[in-house]
Scaffold this motif. Structure first.
Motif, PDB file in Angstrom:
ATOM      1  N   PRO A  76      46.720  40.047  61.134  1.00 31.52           N
ATOM      2  CA  PRO A  76      47.228  41.021  60.224  1.00 31.52           C
ATOM      3  C   PRO A  76      46.426  42.433  60.499  1.00 31.52           C
ATOM      4  O   PRO A  76      47.376  43.607  60.205  1.00 31.52           O
ATOM      5  N   GLU A 112      51.579  37.405  61.019  1.00 31.57           N
ATOM      6  CA  GLU A 112      51.060  36.099  60.446  1.00 31.57           C
ATOM      7  C   GLU A 112      49.817  35.728  60.960  1.00 31.57           C
ATOM      8  O   GLU A 112      48.682  35.186  60.448  1.00 31.57           O
ATOM      9  N   ARG A 165      37.298  42.814  53.679  1.00 30.29           N
ATOM     10  CA  ARG A 165      38.926  42.593  53.713  1.00 30.29           C
ATOM     11  C   ARG A 165      39.142  41.177  54.344  1.00 30.29           C
ATOM     12  O   ARG A 165      39.883  40.568  54.024  1.00 30.29           O
ATOM     13  N   ALA A 166      38.768  41.387  55.681  1.00 32.62           N
ATOM     14  CA  ALA A 166      39.327  40.077  56.520  1.00 32.62           C
ATOM     15  C   ALA A 166      38.827  38.891  55.970  1.00 32.62           C
ATOM     16  O   ALA A 166      39.420  37.800  55.834  1.00 32.62           O
ATOM     17  N   GLY A 171      42.187  33.739  51.085  1.00 29.67           N
ATOM     18  CA  GLY A 171      43.506  33.495  50.418  1.00 29.67           C
ATOM     19  C   GLY A 171      43.703  34.240  49.327  1.00 29.67           C
ATOM     20  O   GLY A 171      44.421  33.951  48.530  1.00 29.67           O
ATOM     21  N   GLU A 194      38.091  38.098  52.714  1.00 27.06           N
ATOM     22  CA  GLU A 194      39.112  38.005  51.499  1.00 27.06           C
ATOM     23  C   GLU A 194      40.442  37.601  51.974  1.00 27.06           C
ATOM     24  O   GLU A 194      40.977  36.712  51.185  1.00 27.06           O
ATOM     25  N   ARG A 195      41.006  37.863  53.024  1.00 27.95           N
ATOM     26  CA  ARG A 195      42.207  37.416  53.566  1.00 27.95           C
ATOM     27  C   ARG A 195      42.037  35.771  53.982  1.00 27.95           C
ATOM     28  O   ARG A 195      42.847  35.224  53.530  1.00 27.95           O
ATOM     29  N   TRP A 196      40.990  35.365  54.616  1.00 26.02           N
ATOM     30  CA  TRP A 196      40.567  33.954  54.953  1.00 26.02           C
ATOM     31  C   TRP A 196      40.443  33.168  53.551  1.00 26.02           C
ATOM     32  O   TRP A 196      40.764  32.077  53.785  1.00 26.02           O
ATOM     33  N   ALA A 249      40.981  35.473  60.500  1.00 28.13           N
ATOM     34  CA  ALA A 249      41.467  36.432  59.715  1.00 28.13           C
ATOM     35  C   ALA A 249      40.732  37.794  60.165  1.00 28.13           C
ATOM     36  O   ALA A 249      39.944  37.945  61.013  1.00 28.13           O
ATOM     37  N   ASP A 304      48.019  46.239  60.064  1.00 29.60           N
ATOM     38  CA  ASP A 304      47.173  47.241  59.388  1.00 29.60           C
ATOM     39  C   ASP A 304      47.008  48.509  60.271  1.00 29.60           C
ATOM     40  O   ASP A 304      46.914  49.722  59.684  1.00 29.60           O
ATOM     41  N   ALA A 355      41.239  42.572  60.013  1.00 28.05           N
ATOM     42  CA  ALA A 355      41.597  43.826  58.822  1.00 28.05           C
ATOM     43  C   ALA A 355      41.384  44.993  59.636  1.00 28.05           C
ATOM     44  O   ALA A 355      40.543  44.829  60.531  1.00 28.05           O
TER      45      ALA A 355
END
Length: 288
Positions: A93, A90, A281-282, A288, A284-286, A180, A97, A182
């Motif tokens: 990530p 959570e 990628r990090a 959401g 993009e995760r931030w 975030a 990975d 990755a």
């Protein structure tokens, strides 16, 4: 036939007992948990410790927990346990990975987080992941406890700041808002050591990058991080151009060597490309 030299064997059930056994046996004692690195070296007689201190029974080192504003990962936590940890995934990530691409289930079920970091292999995945997250290592010894930034933990290939008689007890990862992360890796086959790998962590403040962490492994990056690339991202607006520039800087400041896994130029290219991918990628995760 590969047979280790003779050695004494002791088992500890507490940190205090492990430290006492290390003190009793002196500088030639070694701690063993998963044993995936130490035991093969002993069988080849590249390592010949006079005593092994088995810490598999030290339950206090097997916990993953939130303490204050930090994720605490015990040194005896198995790779599979970190991969399965919902709280670790959570908040960070990147740890999931990285764990997904470490070796195979047999190794992940037995190997430990602390053992991987203490082995200090130049191609170790978790060193880059925890380095990107700006984690700290907690070390216990006869003189008490000390905390060392992970970026100062490794002093060279297969060398760390841990002194004889000391024990790594846990990793502490600061939890900050707006983060975030990755991890990206290229390997010859599934579960292999990387040709190159990169981890990225971003902490956002509005529409700008407040702080960045970039970890690199298998490409001879100093302390497993790309500090110059991090500096370039600090205060920047996230964009493909900014991430590509950070990748270029990361590649420029690593020093890979040619070996059976590939030529140096290819590894340097991978360092830059994987840094860019991990940052993308990090982010993009931030989003959401």
């Amino acid at each position: 036939m590969q047979v280790p030299a003779s050695f004494e064997y002791e088992k500890a059930t507490t940190v205090e007992e492990a430290l006492a056994l290390l003190a009793r046996h002196g500088d030639e004692a070694r701690v063993v948990a998963g044993g995936h690195s130490l035991i093969p070296m002993m069988k080849l007689r590249l390592a010949q410790p006079e005593a092994l201190i088995d810490i598999n029974g030290v339950g206090e080192l097997s916990r993953i927990r939130i303490e204050g504003d930090a994720l605490c990962v015990g040194a005896l936590v198995r790779h599979a346990e970190l991969l399965d940890s919902a709280v670790a995934g959570e908040h960070f990530p990147i740890l999931h990975d990285a764990e997904r691409v470490i070796a195979d289930p047999v190794v992940r079920n037995r190997g430990t987080v602390g053992g991987s970091l203490c082995q200090a292999d130049p191609s170790e995945d978790l060193s880059a992941a925890f380095g990107a997250l700006r984690a700290s290592a907690v070390i216990r010894g006869p003189d008490g406890e000390r905390t060392v930034p992970l970026r100062e933990f490794h002093t060279g290939p297969y060398e760390t700041v841990i002194e004889p008689g000391e024990l790594l007890t846990e990793l502490r990862v600061p939890i900050r808002p707006g983060g975030a992360s990755a991890y990206e890796k290229v390997e010859r086959r599934v579960g292999d050591w990387p040709l190159a790998a990169a981890g990225a962590a971003l902490w956002m403040d509005g529409d700008r990058i407040a702080e960045a962490g970039i970890g690199l492994t298998a490409v001879r990056a100093e302390h497993f991080v790309a500090a110059e690339a991090e500096d370039a991202l600090r205060g920047a607006v996230p964009s493909e151009e900014a991430f590509a520039e950070a990748g270029r800087i990361a590649a420029e400041h690593c020093d890979p060597g040619s070996d059976q896994r590939g030529p140096a130029d290819y590894k340097r290219h991978l360092a830059g490309e994987l840094t860019t991918r991990a940052l993308r990628r990090a982010y993009e995760r931030w989003q959401g």
